[in-house]
Design a protein around this motif. Sequence first.
Motif, PDB file in Angstrom:
ATOM      1  N   ASP B 137      29.974  73.181  42.536  1.00 47.74           N
ATOM      2  CA  ASP B 137      30.680  73.786  41.409  1.00 47.74           C
ATOM      3  C   ASP B 137      32.196  73.586  41.539  1.00 47.74           C
ATOM      4  O   ASP B 137      32.863  73.169  40.592  1.00 47.74           O
ATOM      5  CB  ASP B 137      30.334  75.286  41.365  1.00 47.74           C
ATOM      6  CG  ASP B 137      31.040  76.017  40.237  1.00 47.74           C
ATOM      7  OD1 ASP B 137      31.000  75.516  39.106  1.00 47.74           O
ATOM      8  OD2 ASP B 137      31.626  77.076  40.500  1.00 47.74           O
ATOM      9  N   VAL B 138      32.725  73.862  42.739  1.00 44.25           N
ATOM     10  CA  VAL B 138      34.161  73.689  42.995  1.00 44.25           C
ATOM     11  C   VAL B 138      34.563  72.228  42.796  1.00 44.25           C
ATOM     12  O   VAL B 138      35.552  71.918  42.130  1.00 44.25           O
ATOM     13  CB  VAL B 138      34.507  74.144  44.432  1.00 44.25           C
ATOM     14  CG1 VAL B 138      35.917  73.728  44.810  1.00 44.25           C
ATOM     15  CG2 VAL B 138      34.337  75.649  44.577  1.00 44.25           C
ATOM     16  N   VAL B 139      33.760  71.324  43.382  1.00 46.81           N
ATOM     17  CA  VAL B 139      34.056  69.891  43.289  1.00 46.81           C
ATOM     18  C   VAL B 139      34.028  69.437  41.827  1.00 46.81           C
ATOM     19  O   VAL B 139      34.882  68.664  41.393  1.00 46.81           O
ATOM     20  CB  VAL B 139      33.053  69.072  44.131  1.00 46.81           C
ATOM     21  CG1 VAL B 139      33.161  67.586  43.821  1.00 46.81           C
ATOM     22  CG2 VAL B 139      33.290  69.318  45.607  1.00 46.81           C
ATOM     23  N   PHE B 140      33.060  69.952  41.079  1.00 42.62           N
ATOM     24  CA  PHE B 140      32.925  69.575  39.672  1.00 42.62           C
ATOM     25  C   PHE B 140      34.196  69.941  38.904  1.00 42.62           C
ATOM     26  O   PHE B 140      34.727  69.133  38.144  1.00 42.62           O
ATOM     27  CB  PHE B 140      31.712  70.284  39.067  1.00 42.62           C
ATOM     28  CG  PHE B 140      31.271  69.680  37.776  1.00 42.62           C
ATOM     29  CD1 PHE B 140      30.362  68.623  37.758  1.00 42.62           C
ATOM     30  CD2 PHE B 140      31.764  70.158  36.569  1.00 42.62           C
ATOM     31  CE1 PHE B 140      29.966  68.058  36.561  1.00 42.62           C
ATOM     32  CE2 PHE B 140      31.376  69.594  35.372  1.00 42.62           C
ATOM     33  CZ  PHE B 140      30.469  68.546  35.363  1.00 42.62           C
ATOM     34  N   ASP B 141      34.710  71.157  39.145  1.00 43.21           N
ATOM     35  CA  ASP B 141      35.944  71.574  38.468  1.00 43.21           C
ATOM     36  C   ASP B 141      37.121  70.685  38.855  1.00 43.21           C
ATOM     37  O   ASP B 141      37.903  70.255  38.009  1.00 43.21           O
ATOM     38  CB  ASP B 141      36.286  73.029  38.823  1.00 43.21           C
ATOM     39  CG  ASP B 141      35.409  74.012  38.062  1.00 43.21           C
ATOM     40  OD1 ASP B 141      34.838  73.605  37.027  1.00 43.21           O
ATOM     41  OD2 ASP B 141      35.285  75.167  38.501  1.00 43.21           O
ATOM     42  N   ALA B 143      37.060  67.618  40.134  1.00 39.77           N
ATOM     43  CA  ALA B 143      36.884  66.234  39.697  1.00 39.77           C
ATOM     44  C   ALA B 143      37.074  66.100  38.194  1.00 39.77           C
ATOM     45  O   ALA B 143      37.682  65.135  37.733  1.00 39.77           O
ATOM     46  CB  ALA B 143      35.503  65.719  40.105  1.00 39.77           C
TER      47      ALA B 143
END
Lengths: 191, 199
Positions: B137-141, B143
Amino acid sequence: MTYIELFLAFLHIGAFSFGGGYAAMPLIQEQVIDKYHWMTIEDFTDLVTISQMTPGPIAVNAATFVGTQIAGVLGAVMATVGVCLPSCIFVSVLAWLYVRYRNLSVMKGVLACLRPAVTSMIFAAGLMILIPALFPDGIAAGAESFQVRQLIYFSAALLCLRRFKIGPIKVMIGCGAAELLVRLAMMGLVR
Amino acid sequence: MSDTKEKRELSLPVRLRKLFFSTLYLSTFTFGGGYVIVSLLKKKFVDELHWIDENEMLDLVAIAQSAPGAIAVNGAIVVGFKIAGAAGILVSVLGAVLPPFVILTVVSFFYSAFKENFAVQAMLYGMKAGVSAVIVDVVFDMASGIVKGRDALLITIMIASFAANYFLNVNVVWIILVTAGTGALITVIRNRRGKGDEK
């Protein structure tokens, strides 16, 4: 010797984790698991989980946890001092330069480029947790050991986080509680 | 730099004591990462105590983010530095580090007994999936912010560093050094060009 190794390993983690929070993860993994073998990926995953539920940065939590496990409270002190020392030096120098010159443009440029690299490395570290959770015997072992429940928890958790904006701690505890209920139910059925 | 009124009124030991207990308190009750503690530091030292003015705080936060290390620790360092120099740094870092240190030491002592427990094992098993989801979730935000910026250089850095780290097992430190070097070089070139256009 162990004290010095702990200090140096965490000095290294402190000096190269740009971007805060999860950015320390790939570095902790590299030093603590790959280089010194102080921890298994299993314990590392537990540590990340515990870090999420307790206050404090992952790097400091890891330093204390690994230090205590390897060499007691003094080990924890060495590792924690190691992880904070580079920050104290770098931040003071930068703050001093800032007060002196007030020019942050190069610093901002460097940061802008580091952000995508850090994102990728966090993702890679995340995969190191997710893939063993789904395939405990390795991907090569394939479908036989595939953990269907983990895939369900993962998908449900992601949905809760992104779609319903539920807080990360609640989501994680929810996943844990779901597994606990499943295991209790299975024991009930066996009886 | 103009010192705000209250700061001059208080003696150094009083300031240090207040600094210590503020960072200790914030660090104890801050769950959920460095950026939370930075906004709490701002609330405490800018809005409540008026020891630092707002714009300066923004720059100090930028410094905390530019340096390596945990944002919570770095945030405490910049605030300590601004308020009481070297003694301030020592005191605020101690305040920020003490709570996680005590908690994790306790957890660590009970870890092996804790890990053998049936309920804990089940919880930890399920939470593995939860932690992975939180990271994704963090990475998605992060990226999607980068992709939306449509800067070809940054997107290339993102793809290249993932490939280097995950597939080629390139050491994390090398990736950071090469990327930071690239960033510095490009900023210097862009700044030069900017100046050339003005002439």
